[in-house]
Write a protein that holds these residues in place. Sequence first.
Motif, PDB file in Angstrom:
ATOM      1  N   ILE A  34       0.835  -1.196   0.000  1.00 14.08           N
ATOM      2  CA  ILE A  34       0.000   0.000   0.000  1.00 14.08           C
ATOM      3  C   ILE A  34       0.871   1.248   0.000  1.00 14.08           C
ATOM      4  CG2 ILE A  34      -1.623   1.328   1.410  1.00 14.08           C
ATOM      5  CD1 ILE A  34      -2.889  -1.359   2.209  1.00 14.08           C
ATOM      6  N   LYS A  91       1.045   4.053  -3.078  1.00 19.44           N
ATOM      7  CA  LYS A  91       0.770   5.485  -2.910  1.00 19.44           C
ATOM      8  C   LYS A  91       1.962   6.343  -3.334  1.00 19.44           C
ATOM      9  CE  LYS A  91      -3.209   4.398  -1.271  1.00 19.44           C
ATOM     10  NZ  LYS A  91      -4.373   4.437  -2.172  1.00 19.44           N
ATOM     11  N   LEU A 117     -10.003   3.977  -0.106  1.00 19.23           N
ATOM     12  CA  LEU A 117      -8.702   4.234  -0.716  1.00 19.23           C
ATOM     13  C   LEU A 117      -7.633   3.317  -0.143  1.00 19.23           C
ATOM     14  CD1 LEU A 117      -8.679   8.139  -0.871  1.00 19.23           C
ATOM     15  CD2 LEU A 117      -8.638   6.571  -2.812  1.00 19.23           C
ATOM     16  N   GLY A 171      -9.125  -0.735  -0.767  1.00 13.20           N
ATOM     17  CA  GLY A 171      -9.263  -1.101  -2.175  1.00 13.20           C
ATOM     18  C   GLY A 171      -8.149  -1.998  -2.670  1.00 13.20           C
ATOM     19  N   ILE A 172      -6.960  -1.856  -2.098  1.00 13.30           N
ATOM     20  CA  ILE A 172      -5.838  -2.713  -2.503  1.00 13.30           C
ATOM     21  C   ILE A 172      -5.273  -3.473  -1.307  1.00 13.30           C
ATOM     22  CG2 ILE A 172      -5.166  -1.387  -4.536  1.00 13.30           C
ATOM     23  CD1 ILE A 172      -3.049  -0.010  -2.845  1.00 13.30           C
ATOM     24  N   TYR A 192      -2.899   1.985  -8.554  1.00 17.26           N
ATOM     25  CA  TYR A 192      -3.631   3.234  -8.368  1.00 17.26           C
ATOM     26  C   TYR A 192      -4.924   3.219  -9.176  1.00 17.26           C
ATOM     27  CZ  TYR A 192      -4.159   8.108  -7.035  1.00 17.26           C
ATOM     28  OH  TYR A 192      -4.617   9.276  -6.469  1.00 17.26           O
ATOM     29  N   THR A 214      -7.256   1.025  -7.176  1.00 22.64           N
ATOM     30  CA  THR A 214      -7.795   1.736  -6.016  1.00 22.64           C
ATOM     31  C   THR A 214      -8.997   2.578  -6.393  1.00 22.64           C
ATOM     32  OG1 THR A 214      -5.608   1.863  -4.996  1.00 22.64           O
ATOM     33  CG2 THR A 214      -7.263   3.375  -4.184  1.00 22.64           C
TER      34      THR A 214
END
Length: 683
Positions: free
Chosen positions: A84, A88, A302, A305-306, A535, A538
Amino acid sequence: MLRVLNQALNHLEEWLIATLIAAATGLIFIAVVHRYGAGESIALSRWAAAHGMTWLASLSMAVFTFLSELDLSWAQELCIYMFIWMAKFGAAYGVRTGIHVGVDLLVNRLPEHSRKHVILFALLCGALFTGMIAAFGTSFVREMFHTGQQSNDLEAPMWFVYLAIPLGSGLMCFRFLQVSWFYYWTGELPHHDETHVEGVQADASPALHPQPAGAATKAAARKVSPLGVILIMAPVLIFAMCLAEKFGVVVLPHWMRAATVFALLIALMLTGIPVSIALGLTVMTFLFTLTTVPIEAVSMKLFTGIEGFEIMAIPFFILAGNFLTHGGVARRMINFATSLIGHWYGGLGLAGIVACAMFALVCGSSVATVAAIGAIVLPEMVRHGYPMRFGAGIITVAGSLGILMLPSIPKIVYAVSTNTSIGALFVAGLLPGIMLTTMLCIVTWWIARQRDYPRLAKASWGDTVRTFRESIWGLMLVVIIIGGIYSGLFTATEAAAMAAVYSFVIAVFVYKAIKIADVPRVLLRAANTSAMLLYIVTNAVLFSFVLSNENLPATLADWIAAQNLGWVGFLLVVNILLLLAGNFMEPNSIILIMAPILAPAAKKLGIDLVHFGIVMDVNMEVGLCHPPVGLNLYVASMIARMRITDLAVAVMPWLITMLGFLVIVTYWPDLTLWLPRVLGMHQ
């Protein structure tokens, strides 16, 4: 001073994401070894004791004691958190390197002056979205800090774990503003060529990369285009309509609210905004203006989601593919294929197709397959007297096997989007892949025989055995991936991590095609591509959340069922829709947007979701092989030094073959479902 700080930030960014993907891969590998090491060591100790080998029994017992006392229950959770953070911060690095994918077909046709306005609008939209997420993330982290919540296994403070959202989004916002400022003054954008082939010099001549329309003269360059005005105003007007609904100026019926979601998404994407940002902005607009969903749900999505362990297979397979592409595996597979069928008509072309199929068994990327095989096969074909058009046409289409055979990034994306078994999808592509390989070989052989293209001397059995021995290290990945998943030894994610470690070992220590000093570059490239995809995932999860909140997939499924299309008519419509989408978007974006919408309708009509996934996968293959956004075309054109327009004509015999294959796969479900059922991986 500012330049020094920016360079330090750049290096920190690169070091962080490369280290995180390497650490996560190594940790999963160690966890798998730990899981089986204890049992195997005690078994070895008993066997050694029974055969009087006391020293081995003592050593094995010591290993068993060490492993049994070692607690790695926290490893999976830590890996998820590392990915994660990588996603990001890697997304911010992707803005700086220009890797985020967008639909720029219309933007590139604008005059220079209007094009600059539209691109700046797109960049500032990216800064707006990521700035909003940074602000919401900061508020969310503050709340998590006050609650004192901890993670399950690591018992780490969750506020620190969630800190990736505001920090990564804030950095991404800064990168968008930085790129906007630089573009405003210089007219230059960062460009990450995902089709770049190591060792092949890119040709930037106008013949290969023609200038967009309107850039020919200064007068035309300064002209304001009506299309440019429309591209900017369309999303602005749709947003204004949503605000009017929020404040009660207008009342939108439910169907129009649903249409607004897709209209805004399409309008944003046509401005060239990265698909991930377009998805995110659409969701934010909808949530703020047309729903009462609390914004905390956005911040949570956010992150979650992953958060799934299955999604981690994407970076692992991308990393494995990067090591394989540059690790000498492709050349050895080509040598083996040539020794088998090089003496037939079109032998080198046939060898290229078979080598693409073998590489696809272990790679999972179409672009990587074209790059790895094409860079070796195409020069050899020309040297032996084949026309470049013939070879480039073959490799462009055969490279698409990279996403059809066993491991495949689009299959993982589809599995995550529809909650389908990754292992079943992997295996389901094997028989269709063999059929497509055979069909492409037949077309190649027939054309070569008709045109009397050269044939190679027949290889001896000794040469065939030798080349097989040399390629066996790469082919063993098939055993690791499918054998591990089928036998239950590994999950798909663990198999991907094992494949990444194995690919590293054979590329660096067995074939010695990559030096240790080059490994950080491979890690960084894999992390960059992975972060871009994650991304998109996400924000696609956010988009799916909005669709589900509005009950759109179920409503659409009911509407389709009411049209009495039947499964035959439905699949025909789906194929047309996906083939049209393939003209403008790359495969993973199409799957993330379309699969959550179409899969419920397919299920309602009795279509197996594994079969439906392979149908979508083949459609994505076709999209990779034709203009305007077919990545395989750009890879092959770079290697072959051919115009895109010429190459688009050259691929026609094989592209038509693939369209015929699409019809077969669509309406012959047992072709995809037989093997997963036989292996007990699907009901």
